[in-house]
Design an enzyme around this catalytic site. Structure first.
Site, short mmCIF file in Angstrom:
data_model
loop_
_atom_site.label_atom_id
_atom_site.label_comp_id
_atom_site.label_asym_id
_atom_site.label_seq_id
_atom_site.Cartn_x
_atom_site.Cartn_y
_atom_site.Cartn_z
CG HIS A 160 -2.04 -1.06 1.43
ND1 HIS A 160 -2.17 -1.74 2.28
CD2 HIS A 160 -2.92 -1.19 0.52
CE1 HIS A 160 -3.12 -2.57 2.02
NE2 HIS A 160 -3.69 -2.29 0.89
CB CYS A 247 -2.84 -2.09 8.75
SG CYS A 247 -1.33 -1.99 8.11
#
Ligand code: CIR
Length: 257
Positions: A160, A247
């Site tokens: 990401h 996250c």
């Protein structure tokens, strides 16, 4: 300032989640201990933390950040790019609807929250294996309606955008070498993670404190001159599943009156 965060306890199926890592399988007792330490750390920084129970059938569901993008005005429910994670968003709707009006990324858009970096009224949206151009376009349009500006960044390396690029305060970005000098962040000073310490790019600025993954001394020494308190947390069992500090939570600013 963040007033609230949402987290989710990893379930017993956590080791069956997605990963590109060749490290060993996560140890569940240690995973849970590291999760508890993460929640404690956020609470120590003045954040009220909602800890959701495991979501059976969704081994990656503790990585709640990927399921929504939350600003003061709206919570945007994402459409995660990995098929096995698609159903996670349904489990986040009720907790988020209690806190914000909801908007949604719709097909054919896909978007993971891990690709979204907010710096004040600016957003950086990574287009990656998980977030497509249509997802990025939809999110930018929803955010623009609330006065936020977005730049799209191609994510060629790492899972990401925030695996490789995070804001660390004082107008500074912490980046891996892949993103150093990227034109989208030209307005920022940059600290480049030394070779071998790329994982440390996933450092979380939380209410004026930098929360770093433990064990990245060279990156820490580059961050220290920023003058912010630094807390290290062991994330070994999250790294094994391609996850890290950002996250594990959805972070919410206090709503304006
Ligand atoms: C996945 O591959 O989707 C999870 N195993 C890890 C997600 C990490 N999320 C994040 O960086 N925002």
């Amino acid at each position: 300032m963040f007033s609230h965060a949402i987290t989710r306890v990893p379930g017993p199926d956590y080791p069956q989640g997605l990963t590109t890592s060749t490290l060993s399988a996560p140890d569940m007792a240690l995973t849970l201990a590291q999760h508890a330490a993460y929640v404690d750390c956020l609470e120590s920084l003045g954040v009220e933390v909602t800890v959701l129970p495991p979501a059976p059938g969704f081994p990656d569901a503790c990585f709640v950040e990927d399921t929504a993008v939350v600003v003061r005005e709206v919570a945007v429910i994402t459409r995660p790019g990995a098929p096995s994670r698609a159903g996670e968003t349904a489990t986040m709707e009720a907790p988020l609807a209690a806190l914000r009006p909801l908007a949604r990324i719709e097909a054919p858009g896909s978007l993971d929250g891990g690709d979204i970096l907010q710096v004040g009224k600016r957003f950086f949206i990574g287009v990656s294996d998980r977030t497509n151009a249509e997802g990025a376009r939809q999110l930018a349009a929803i955010l623009a309606a609330h006065g936020y500006e977005s730049s799209v960044i191609e994510v060629a390396a790492g899972l990401h955008l925030k695996s490789s690029l995070n804001f660390v305060g004082n107008n500074t970005m912490l980046v891996t070498a892949d993103f150093a000098g990227h034109p989208a962040i030209a307005d920022f000073d940059q600290i480049v993670c030394p070779a071998g310490e790329e994982y440390a790019a996933n450092t979380l600025l939380m209410n004026g404190t930098l929360i770093m993954p433990a064990g990245y001394a060279r990156t820490r020494s580059l961050l220290e001159p920023l003058g912010l308190p630094i807390v290290e947390l062991d994330t070994s069992e999250y790294r094994k599943m391609d996850g890290g500090l950002t996250c594990l939570s959805l972070r919410l600013e206090a709503r304006l009156p």
